[in-house]
Enzyme design. Structure first.
Site, short mmCIF file in Angstrom:
data_model
loop_
_atom_site.label_atom_id
_atom_site.label_comp_id
_atom_site.label_asym_id
_atom_site.label_seq_id
_atom_site.Cartn_x
_atom_site.Cartn_y
_atom_site.Cartn_z
N ASP A 93 54.97 54.67 71.47
CA ASP A 93 53.99 54.83 72.55
C ASP A 93 54.49 54.36 73.91
O ASP A 93 53.76 54.43 74.90
CB ASP A 93 52.69 54.10 72.19
N GLU A 125 61.21 39.57 68.20
CA GLU A 125 62.35 39.71 69.12
C GLU A 125 63.17 38.43 69.13
O GLU A 125 64.40 38.44 69.04
CB GLU A 125 61.86 39.99 70.56
N1 UDP Z 1 53.34 50.41 64.08
C1 UDP Z 1 53.57 50.60 62.74
N2 UDP Z 1 52.60 50.21 61.84
C2 UDP Z 1 51.41 49.66 62.23
C3 UDP Z 1 51.19 49.48 63.60
C4 UDP Z 1 52.18 49.87 64.51
O1 UDP Z 1 54.61 51.11 62.35
O2 UDP Z 1 50.58 49.34 61.38
C5 UDP Z 1 54.37 50.83 65.05
C6 UDP Z 1 53.83 51.63 66.24
O3 UDP Z 1 53.88 53.02 65.98
C7 UDP Z 1 54.75 51.21 67.37
C8 UDP Z 1 55.17 49.80 66.98
O4 UDP Z 1 54.91 49.67 65.59
O5 UDP Z 1 55.88 52.05 67.46
C9 UDP Z 1 54.38 48.74 67.73
O6 UDP Z 1 53.01 48.95 67.50
P1 UDP Z 1 51.98 49.11 68.72
O7 UDP Z 1 52.53 50.05 69.70
O8 UDP Z 1 50.66 49.45 68.14
O9 UDP Z 1 51.96 47.63 69.23
P2 UDP Z 1 51.98 47.05 70.72
O10 UDP Z 1 53.28 46.34 70.83
O11 UDP Z 1 51.88 48.18 71.68
O12 UDP Z 1 50.82 46.16 70.75
MN MN Z 2 52.89 49.96 71.70
#
Ligand code: UDP
Ligand code: MN
Length: 442
Positions: free
Chosen positions: A268, A351
């Site tokens: 995303d 990270e």
């Molecule tokens: N993701 C995943 N499984 C989950 C939730 C998220 O594989 O149950 C992936 C999601 O597609 C993204 C990454 O992990 O590429 C980080 O998730 P997200 O973007 O929802 O988290 P953010 O860092 O934006 O809060």
């Molecule tokens: Mn994200």
């Protein structure tokens, strides 16, 4: 469906943990380390792509059963009984205590966290004692090592043959926004030469629609199914995308890749094409700011005289490397020097612990993006909504109109579902007026 052997990431503390403390950073070590954890790994020999990490070592040395105690006491003189009783009480206590200490480590995943754990309160849920085994699986669904693109950025693909390959790791998961996100991302990556896209889907099974989609782009790719272990599914917060990234690390290890650059790119985010030029020359670890992160809407290194000297991020939480997953790239030759590379299931600390596991030192970081003055990647987030069920009779979803094929496709993509009985009635209108479905479709 081909599948891959999946060996667990090694359960060892990172070399980085031995590094001198950074100036001004408070770290509290405890005497616990992994050697004391006695964690057993059981790669499944039979179907082979399953790995079971069994944390249940303590099962055999459980508390003595209460039934035995009276028998023991009957046969022992009363003076001895008075010290045996406290010991009998103490032993179960010690066992339970030890058990809790052992379980509190992220199970079977190694990296010693004690030196970063002081502010860990919000995430304790995931590390709480848990007796379930951790199962990690990895299926390789499909892959292509051929670059199907004749031209990239107005040059024949062959013109880029000398460039190091970027291994772009994208964790993704099924939800109605998945296909649109991957489509958008693919159209950015289509402009990037010498890139291998590792798409790791957080799903039990291979998704054939995704195979077709990825094949169509012509970008060299590997599609794998790497579901989050069950025990983490309901954790709050959950380790999002961790099983997927671990699977990609495993794939890299199994292919003995020591050339090229690794980058973790969520599905995303928004990527500026200049990012790829910047990270491709990474010698060890490069870093750069990420826009739209947390309270400051930015996270990244502080640079003075061309050197990274500190970090700007609104959530420090004792992290030595308070950076976003999209804010760094790693040279694979450098990473291969650290066989214990690891990304634990530790929300918020992925990270930091990953970078610790590759022995990074602040002096070695290569600042990118014009000395970290430019934003080349944005932590955009797409609003997630539930896939709707729309009431639209099956009898009309045939070849008489487009709607049959359209809803079949939406269903395959997990976007929307048609139902005879459930959901709000689909409104079909003409000239501003809704009419019964039979009016247009029968
Ligand atoms: N993701 C995943 N499984 C989950 C939730 C998220 O594989 O149950 C992936 C999601 O597609 C993204 C990454 O992990 O590429 C980080 O998730 P997200 O973007 O929802 O988290 P953010 O860092 O934006 O809060
Ligand atoms: Mn994200």
């Amino acid at each position: 469906m081909p599948s891959a052997h999946y060996l667990p990431l090694d359960p060892q503390a990172s070399d980085a943990d031995d590094l001198e403390e950074e100036e001004g950073q408070q770290e509290h070590r405890t005497s616990m380390n992994n050697n004391q954890y006695n964690i057993r790994y059981h790669p499944q020999p039979a179907v082979d792509y399953d790995v079971v990490v069994d944390d249940d070592d303590n099962d055999d040395d459980r508390t003595p059963t209460m039934g035995k105690a009276p028998r023991l006491s009957r046969s022992i003189p009363s003076r001895r009984r008075c010290w045996i009783m406290p010991i009998m009480l103490l032993v179960p206590f010690c066992i339970v205590f030890l058990y809790f200490m052992l379980s509190s480590q992220t199970l079977g995943l190694g990296t010693s966290l004690e030196d970063v754990d002081d502010d860990y309160e919000p995430h304790n849920g995931i590390d709480s004692p848990n007796t379930h085994a951790l199962n990690e699986t990895l299926h390789i669904c499909s892959e292509s090592h051929e670059d199907g693109r004749l031209y990239v950025q107005d040059k024949p693909s062959s013109a880029y043959a000398q460039l190091p390959v970027i291994y772009f790791v994208t964790p993704t998961y099924p939800r109605r926004e998945q296909i649109p996100e991957l489509t958008r991302l693919a159209h950015s990556l289509l402009h990037v030469p010498r890139l291998h896209w590792l798409v790791a889907n957080d799903h039990e099974r291979c998704d054939t629609y995704m195979d077709i989609l990825l094949n169509r782009f012509g970008i060299p790719f590997t599609h794998m199914a790497s579901p989050m272990p069950h025990k983490f599914r309901n954790s709050k917060p959950a380790p999002r995308g961790v099983a997927n990234r671990r699977a990609a690390l495993q794939w890299i290890r199994q292919h003995n890749l020591t050339n090229g650059v690794l980058y973790f790119g969520d599905d995303d985010n928004t990527y500026d094409l200049r990012l790829f030029t910047e990270i491709r020359q990474t010698q060890r670890v490069s870093m750069f700011p990420v826009g739209l992160i947390a309270d400051y809407a930015v996270s990244g290194p502080v640079v003075r005289d061309g050197k990274v000297v500190a970090f700007l991020d609104s959530w420090v939480a004792a992290r030595r490397w308070p950076v976003d997953m999209a804010g760094f790239a790693v040279n694979l030759g450098y990473m291969s020097l650290y066989p214990n590379v690891n990304m634990p299931y530790k929300p918020g600390y992925e990270e930091d612990l990953f970078l610790r596991s590759i022995g990074l030192h602040i002096d070695q970081i290569e600042p990118r993006g014009n000395n970290c003055t430019e934003i080349l990647v944005w932590h955009t987030q797409t609003k997630n909504k539930k896939s709707p069920v729309v009431r639209l009779e099956k009898k009309y979803l045939d070849g008489r109109s487009n709607l049959g094929a359209l809803f079949r496709s939406l269903k395959v993509m997990g976007v929307a579902f048609a139902s005879d009985t459930e959901g709000p009635l689909a409104t079909i209108s003409k000239n501003g007026k809704g009419k019964p479905h039979s009016y247009f479709l029968s």
